[in-house]
Write a protein that holds these residues in place. Sequence first.
Motif, PDB file in Angstrom:
ATOM      1  N   ALA A  24       0.648  -1.101   0.090  1.00  0.00           N
ATOM      2  CA  ALA A  24      -0.070   0.000   0.013  1.00  0.00           C
ATOM      3  C   ALA A  24       0.941   1.185   0.053  1.00  0.00           C
ATOM      4  O   ALA A  24       2.166   1.156   0.508  1.00  0.00           O
ATOM      5  N   ASP A  25       0.350   2.513  -0.452  1.00  0.00           N
ATOM      6  CA  ASP A  25       1.304   3.567  -0.341  1.00  0.00           C
ATOM      7  C   ASP A  25       1.118   3.932   0.922  1.00  0.00           C
ATOM      8  O   ASP A  25       0.524   4.515   1.747  1.00  0.00           O
ATOM      9  N   CYS A  26       2.478   4.018   1.580  1.00  0.00           N
ATOM     10  CA  CYS A  26       2.825   4.343   2.786  1.00  0.00           C
ATOM     11  C   CYS A  26       4.120   5.235   2.866  1.00  0.00           C
ATOM     12  O   CYS A  26       4.643   5.182   3.804  1.00  0.00           O
ATOM     13  N   LYS A  27       4.331   6.053   1.788  1.00  0.00           N
ATOM     14  CA  LYS A  27       5.551   6.774   1.712  1.00  0.00           C
ATOM     15  C   LYS A  27       5.534   7.776   2.568  1.00  0.00           C
ATOM     16  O   LYS A  27       6.699   8.276   3.282  1.00  0.00           O
ATOM     17  N   GLU A  28       4.187   8.554   2.951  1.00  0.00           N
ATOM     18  CA  GLU A  28       4.259   9.567   3.872  1.00  0.00           C
ATOM     19  C   GLU A  28       4.717   9.289   5.511  1.00  0.00           C
ATOM     20  O   GLU A  28       5.600   9.712   5.928  1.00  0.00           O
ATOM     21  N   ALA A  29       4.298   7.919   5.577  1.00  0.00           N
ATOM     22  CA  ALA A  29       4.931   7.505   7.143  1.00  0.00           C
ATOM     23  C   ALA A  29       6.026   7.068   6.882  1.00  0.00           C
ATOM     24  O   ALA A  29       6.911   7.281   7.987  1.00  0.00           O
ATOM     25  N   PHE A  30       6.749   6.519   5.905  1.00  0.00           N
ATOM     26  CA  PHE A  30       8.120   6.070   5.853  1.00  0.00           C
ATOM     27  C   PHE A  30       8.936   7.515   5.769  1.00  0.00           C
ATOM     28  O   PHE A  30       9.915   7.308   6.910  1.00  0.00           O
ATOM     29  N   ASN A  31       8.643   8.522   5.271  1.00  0.00           N
ATOM     30  CA  ASN A  31       9.186   9.749   5.156  1.00  0.00           C
ATOM     31  C   ASN A  31       9.098  10.460   6.504  1.00  0.00           C
ATOM     32  O   ASN A  31      10.005  10.830   6.802  1.00  0.00           O
ATOM     33  N   ARG A  32       8.088  10.298   7.145  1.00  0.00           N
ATOM     34  CA  ARG A  32       7.775  10.705   8.406  1.00  0.00           C
ATOM     35  C   ARG A  32       8.790  10.153   9.534  1.00  0.00           C
ATOM     36  O   ARG A  32       9.387  10.948  10.468  1.00  0.00           O
ATOM     37  N   GLY A  33       8.882   8.978   9.581  1.00  0.00           N
ATOM     38  CA  GLY A  33       9.985   8.156  10.244  1.00  0.00           C
ATOM     39  C   GLY A  33      11.354   8.655  10.095  1.00  0.00           C
ATOM     40  O   GLY A  33      12.209   8.881  11.097  1.00  0.00           O
ATOM     41  N   PRO A  61      -2.994   5.584  11.986  1.00  0.00           N
ATOM     42  CA  PRO A  61      -4.108   4.570  12.124  1.00  0.00           C
ATOM     43  C   PRO A  61      -3.793   3.319  11.445  1.00  0.00           C
ATOM     44  O   PRO A  61      -4.159   2.388  12.294  1.00  0.00           O
ATOM     45  N   ARG A  62      -3.092   3.104  10.536  1.00  0.00           N
ATOM     46  CA  ARG A  62      -2.813   1.753   9.883  1.00  0.00           C
ATOM     47  C   ARG A  62      -1.874   1.143  10.526  1.00  0.00           C
ATOM     48  O   ARG A  62      -0.629   1.728  10.451  1.00  0.00           O
ATOM     49  N   ALA A  63      -1.711  -0.095  10.510  1.00  0.00           N
ATOM     50  CA  ALA A  63      -0.636  -1.015  10.682  1.00  0.00           C
ATOM     51  C   ALA A  63       0.624  -0.920   9.751  1.00  0.00           C
ATOM     52  O   ALA A  63       1.784  -0.873  10.293  1.00  0.00           O
ATOM     53  N   ILE A  64       0.196  -1.107   8.625  1.00  0.00           N
ATOM     54  CA  ILE A  64       1.118  -0.777   7.508  1.00  0.00           C
ATOM     55  C   ILE A  64       2.108   0.367   7.590  1.00  0.00           C
ATOM     56  O   ILE A  64       3.049   0.543   7.462  1.00  0.00           O
ATOM     57  N   ASP A  65       1.305   1.661   7.972  1.00  0.00           N
ATOM     58  CA  ASP A  65       1.878   2.911   7.994  1.00  0.00           C
ATOM     59  C   ASP A  65       2.845   2.778   9.455  1.00  0.00           C
ATOM     60  O   ASP A  65       3.742   3.532   9.310  1.00  0.00           O
ATOM     61  N   ARG A  66       2.482   2.181  10.574  1.00  0.00           N
ATOM     62  CA  ARG A  66       3.041   2.088  11.476  1.00  0.00           C
ATOM     63  C   ARG A  66       4.473   1.499  11.190  1.00  0.00           C
ATOM     64  O   ARG A  66       5.735   1.735  11.565  1.00  0.00           O
ATOM     65  N   ARG A  67       4.322   0.244  10.628  1.00  0.00           N
ATOM     66  CA  ARG A  67       5.354  -0.546  10.212  1.00  0.00           C
ATOM     67  C   ARG A  67       6.400   0.130   9.221  1.00  0.00           C
ATOM     68  O   ARG A  67       7.718   0.266   9.512  1.00  0.00           O
ATOM     69  N   ALA A  68       5.864   1.058   8.282  1.00  0.00           N
ATOM     70  CA  ALA A  68       6.619   1.710   7.389  1.00  0.00           C
ATOM     71  C   ALA A  68       7.474   3.154   8.186  1.00  0.00           C
ATOM     72  O   ALA A  68       8.669   3.307   7.813  1.00  0.00           O
ATOM     73  N   PHE A  69       6.812   3.599   9.109  1.00  0.00           N
ATOM     74  CA  PHE A  69       7.216   4.728   9.949  1.00  0.00           C
ATOM     75  C   PHE A  69       8.626   3.953  10.481  1.00  0.00           C
ATOM     76  O   PHE A  69       9.616   4.665  10.692  1.00  0.00           O
ATOM     77  N   GLU A  70       8.447   2.883  11.370  1.00  0.00           N
ATOM     78  CA  GLU A  70       9.484   2.242  11.902  1.00  0.00           C
ATOM     79  C   GLU A  70      10.724   1.976  10.898  1.00  0.00           C
ATOM     80  O   GLU A  70      11.682   2.047  11.437  1.00  0.00           O
ATOM     81  N   VAL A  71      10.605   1.468   9.844  1.00  0.00           N
ATOM     82  CA  VAL A  71      11.465   1.051   8.924  1.00  0.00           C
ATOM     83  C   VAL A  71      12.221   2.362   8.410  1.00  0.00           C
ATOM     84  O   VAL A  71      13.419   2.204   8.485  1.00  0.00           O
ATOM     85  N   GLY A  72      11.746   3.572   8.183  1.00  0.00           N
ATOM     86  CA  GLY A  72      12.009   4.570   7.718  1.00  0.00           C
ATOM     87  C   GLY A  72      12.959   5.103   9.185  1.00  0.00           C
ATOM     88  O   GLY A  72      14.038   5.562   8.775  1.00  0.00           O
ATOM     89  N   PHE A  73      12.377   4.970  10.159  1.00  0.00           N
ATOM     90  CA  PHE A  73      13.097   5.724  11.257  1.00  0.00           C
ATOM     91  C   PHE A  73      14.319   4.939  11.498  1.00  0.00           C
ATOM     92  O   PHE A  73      15.410   5.374  11.855  1.00  0.00           O
ATOM     93  N   LEU A  74      14.352   3.457  11.649  1.00  0.00           N
ATOM     94  CA  LEU A  74      15.280   2.613  12.131  1.00  0.00           C
ATOM     95  C   LEU A  74      16.173   2.599  10.739  1.00  0.00           C
ATOM     96  O   LEU A  74      17.478   2.476  11.363  1.00  0.00           O
ATOM     97  N   GLY A  75      15.836   2.666   9.862  1.00  0.00           N
ATOM     98  CA  GLY A  75      16.944   2.725   8.425  1.00  0.00           C
ATOM     99  C   GLY A  75      17.760   4.030   8.774  1.00  0.00           C
ATOM    100  O   GLY A  75      19.060   3.705   8.707  1.00  0.00           O
ATOM    101  N   ARG A  76      17.306   5.125   9.054  1.00  0.00           N
ATOM    102  CA  ARG A  76      18.044   6.325   9.138  1.00  0.00           C
ATOM    103  C   ARG A  76      18.984   6.260  10.524  1.00  0.00           C
ATOM    104  O   ARG A  76      20.334   6.666  10.225  1.00  0.00           O
ATOM    105  N   VAL A  77      18.467   5.595  11.547  1.00  0.00           N
ATOM    106  CA  VAL A  77      19.367   5.502  12.707  1.00  0.00           C
ATOM    107  C   VAL A  77      20.459   4.270  12.194  1.00  0.00           C
ATOM    108  O   VAL A  77      21.721   4.659  12.743  1.00  0.00           O
TER     109      VAL A  77
END
Length: 113
Positions: A24-33, A61-77
């Motif tokens: 699904a499109d979760c670019k916004e959540a990923f980039n936010r992370g 709100p969506r589980a896939i957005d939460r996962r994308a956020f985590e991946v983006g966040f932890l990827g940068r760390v």
Amino acid sequence: MSKEVKTCLPSYDGQPGFEITWSADCKEAFNRGVKLAQFWLDSACSGWLWAVMIAERDLLPRAIDRRAFEVGFLGRVHQRLRSHEASSQSLIGVASGTAQPERHPLTETACRC
């Protein structure tokens, strides 16, 4: 059938980026992370990294957005941590007169990308 959507973590601190495909499109959540991690890394925040990540992630709100956020966040760390590891190894190499740090093969317990 869902359309696959790619997101990209750009290279940073001399570390490679990566591309990941989502259902699904979760670019916004990923980039936010990624942006939140970058803010935390670059600022003088005294808060716990995990607490910052969880508090912001749980607003999605969506589980896939939460996962994308985590991946983006932890990827940068991860990129930041690896950049410090690489720079400290290169300093060790320079100090000992070798240009390349010693490489060890992966073991079964090592992380595989």
